[in-house]
Design an enzyme around this catalytic site. Structure first.
Site, short mmCIF file in Angstrom:
data_model
loop_
_atom_site.label_atom_id
_atom_site.label_comp_id
_atom_site.label_asym_id
_atom_site.label_seq_id
_atom_site.Cartn_x
_atom_site.Cartn_y
_atom_site.Cartn_z
N ASP A 182 9.77 4.77 -3.01
CA ASP A 182 8.81 3.68 -2.82
C ASP A 182 7.55 4.42 -2.43
O ASP A 182 7.49 5.04 -1.36
CB ASP A 182 9.27 2.76 -1.68
CG ASP A 182 8.27 1.63 -1.47
OD1 ASP A 182 7.08 1.92 -1.33
OD2 ASP A 182 8.69 0.46 -1.43
N HIS A 183 6.54 4.40 -3.29
CA HIS A 183 5.41 5.32 -3.06
C HIS A 183 4.67 5.03 -1.76
O HIS A 183 3.91 5.85 -1.29
CB HIS A 183 4.47 5.35 -4.27
CG HIS A 183 3.51 4.20 -4.33
ND1 HIS A 183 3.85 2.97 -4.82
CD2 HIS A 183 2.22 4.10 -3.95
CE1 HIS A 183 2.80 2.17 -4.75
NE2 HIS A 183 1.79 2.82 -4.22
N HIS A 245 7.21 -2.59 -0.98
CA HIS A 245 6.12 -2.03 -0.19
C HIS A 245 5.90 -2.77 1.14
O HIS A 245 5.80 -2.15 2.20
CB HIS A 245 4.82 -2.05 -0.99
CG HIS A 245 4.93 -1.37 -2.32
ND1 HIS A 245 5.72 -0.28 -2.53
CD2 HIS A 245 4.34 -1.64 -3.52
CE1 HIS A 245 5.61 0.10 -3.81
NE2 HIS A 245 4.79 -0.72 -4.42
C1 BG6 Z 1 2.83 -0.84 -7.37
C2 BG6 Z 1 2.71 -2.19 -8.01
O1 BG6 Z 1 4.18 -0.63 -6.99
O2 BG6 Z 1 2.00 -0.77 -6.22
C3 BG6 Z 1 1.25 -2.43 -8.39
O3 BG6 Z 1 3.52 -2.29 -9.16
C4 BG6 Z 1 0.35 -2.24 -7.20
O4 BG6 Z 1 1.09 -3.75 -8.92
C5 BG6 Z 1 0.62 -0.92 -6.50
O5 BG6 Z 1 -0.99 -2.29 -7.65
C6 BG6 Z 1 -0.14 -0.86 -5.18
O6 BG6 Z 1 -0.10 0.42 -4.65
P1 BG6 Z 1 -1.23 0.94 -3.67
O7 BG6 Z 1 -0.75 2.30 -3.25
O8 BG6 Z 1 -2.49 1.00 -4.47
O9 BG6 Z 1 -1.33 -0.03 -2.55
#
Ligand code: BG6
Length: 496
Positions: A182-183, A245
């Protein structure tokens, strides 16, 4: 320290994720001296593709997406160790010769049989590829060599499909071999939540229902859906952002202190608190949620059309591009404390933060400022773009009379640390190579997340177009999201 020797195998090596993030992250690791001494990248390609062509394409990707100035000798070192092997996930027989090819390569490169399979492919390919790797024995750990599998969200589209996917992967690989990315856990500001809570003595004693009034989690994005219409229309804001997230943020902020900082203890506590989210009945889920869809507007000076006019989006789509939820956690620490979560696309501002609102001072001894007009006490964990921590409290305005105003104490990463710009994947990839699963999702955590959002998915599906509200692109989101808090006498934290 440098990881052990290994083969870094990429499925989807010609794709966007590899070009945009994986290779630039490997480059940054190489520049920091954090790639193994014996290392090779294996690109799995469908038909024999020339290594030179692939290397050139990855080099172009690196030049385009690198977060630091590209040093030719480092780039050549990383891409110089690229080898292509052929296998086609839609043709199981093509995996039959892979095992032999790996053994030959590993002897030549001295990577000791350690293999990391990075599946940079659409989620429908996770299970089929894993099954083939398992069938030909490539994932079997033996003679001290490790075999790991890396996959990135989405893990299923609801509770049942997430369980099915976990079941399929776990039939072939053991939990300790699976790294579910989960990035959000690659973000420094997210990793810092546990340090803030547990490396300081002053927060934890008040981190509970006795002192915390409620908690708000906001992930507002300016980005509209753009060219992701077909994925997004089948997914929506809730599935795309919340069980993954937003729940990473929620679980780090609410979990009990783990007995030690290791993958087992930390992930158990995270899963435990997600499992304690109260399951809502259908009518409660509807009452405690808002789903919105954007229509035409302007984000800054850029005009954005109706969501329903986005390419590959159904003209009568009822997919939400904005979701707000009220949740409660049934445990001793959090009973009765509301958690408000919101996330949306095409909003006026990008802001990701966790705002912890403390209870008001109980007594109005300062007559001139009634207690309900005191500014609110918030501890704000800024994830992005204001990376830092802010404490809001009240202060006497200098002067002969007692007058009170809210002020802020701010910590900003950029004022203290000079971190080299990164992709956000360096720590995650490094941790896969050293075998540390702390920053990766475990199967039970993934399922607990889906379990908590399932009542909303079900209630919304049943309601169809009923209850879907509009908001203008470039706005702060639907007014109904304000009403969700106002009903409890609260309001979303305003940016100051
Ligand atoms: C991704 C979603 O997992 O996370 C995207 O699929 C979203 O829709 C993105 O824009 C948001 O990531 P961050 O790091 O920009 O908050």
């Amino acid at each position: 320290h440098k990881p052990e020797p290994c083969c870094f195998v990429i499925f989807g090596v010609t794709g966007d994720l590899t070009h945009r993030l994986v290779i630039p992250a490997l480059y940054n690791l190489a520049e920091s001296g954090l790639l193994p001494e014996q290392f090779c990248i294996v690109g799995i390609v469908r038909k024999q593709m020339s290594e030179d062509d692939l290397r050139q394409s990855l080099m172009d990707g690196l030049n385009k997406h690198a977060t630091r100035p590209v040093k030719t000798e480092v780039a050549q070192k990383v891409l110089g160790c690229l080898t292509c092997l052929e296998a086609d996930p839609s043709d199981p027989a093509s995996f039959d010769t892979l095992s032999k090819a790996f053994e030959k390569l590993e002897t030549a490169k001295g990577t000791c049989g350690n293999r990391l399979f990075y599946l940079a492919v659409p989620p429908t390919a996770f299970a089929p590829i894993t099954e083939q790797l398992g069938r030909v024995g490539l994932l079997r750990e033996a003679n001290g060599a490790w075999r790991r599998l890396v996959v990135e969200k989405p893990f299923g589209t609801d509770l049942a499909s997430a369980k099915a996917l976990n079941g399929k992967l776990l039939k072939i690989a053991d939990e300790h071999q699976i790294y579910r990315i989960d990035h959000y856990l690659g973000k420094e500001t997210v990793q810092n939540i546990l340090v803030l809570r547990f490396a300081n003595g002053m927060f934890e004693p008040i981190w509970n229902r006795n002192h915390i009034d409620h908690i708000q989690i906001t992930v507002d994005e300016k980005l509209a859906v753009g060219h992701r219409g077909s994925f997004y229309d089948a997914t929506g804001a809730l599935r795309d952002m919340v069980p993954n997230h937003l729940f990473q943020l929620l679980s780090l902020v609410t979990m009990e202190p783990p007995t030690r900082f290791d993958a087992r203890a930390v992930r158990s506590e995270k899963a435990e608190v997600l499992a304690a989210i109260q399951t809502q009945r259908p009518e409660e889920a509807l009452r405690n949620s808002v789903r919105g869809q954007y229509h035409a507007g302007k984000i800054g000076d850029q005009a954005v059309g109706d969501y329903r006019k986005t390419p590959d989006v159904k003209p009568d789509s009822t997919t939400e591009t904005y979701a707000a939820l009220k949740l409660t956690i049934d445990n001793w620490r959090w009973a009765g404390v509301p958690f408000y979560l919101r996330t949306g696309k095409a909003l006026g501002l990008k802001r990701t933060e966790v705002a912890i609102k403390f209870k008001q001072a109980p007594f109005a001894m300062f007559r001139a400022t009634p207690v309900d007009q005191l500014s609110q006490n918030y501890l704000v964990i800024g994830i992005e773009p204001a990376e830092g921590i802010t404490l809001q409290f009240n202060t006497k305005v200098p002067g002969p009379t007692i007058s009170i105003d809210g002020v802020e104490m701010k910590f900003r990463y950029k004022d203290y640390f000079k971190a080299a710009p990164s992709t956000g994947y360096e720590t995650l990839i490094y941790d896969c190579m050293i075998g540390d699963n702390i920053l990766f999702q475990r199967a039970d955590g993934v399922e607990a997340g889906w379990q908590a959002v399932q009542p909303f998915l079900d209630a919304w599906k049943k309601a169809g177009a009923d209850g879907l509200v509009g908001y203008e692109a470039g706005s702060e989101g639907p007014a109904e999201a304000d009403a969700l808090l106002a009903r409890d006498g609260h309001n979303w934290r305003k940016l100051t």
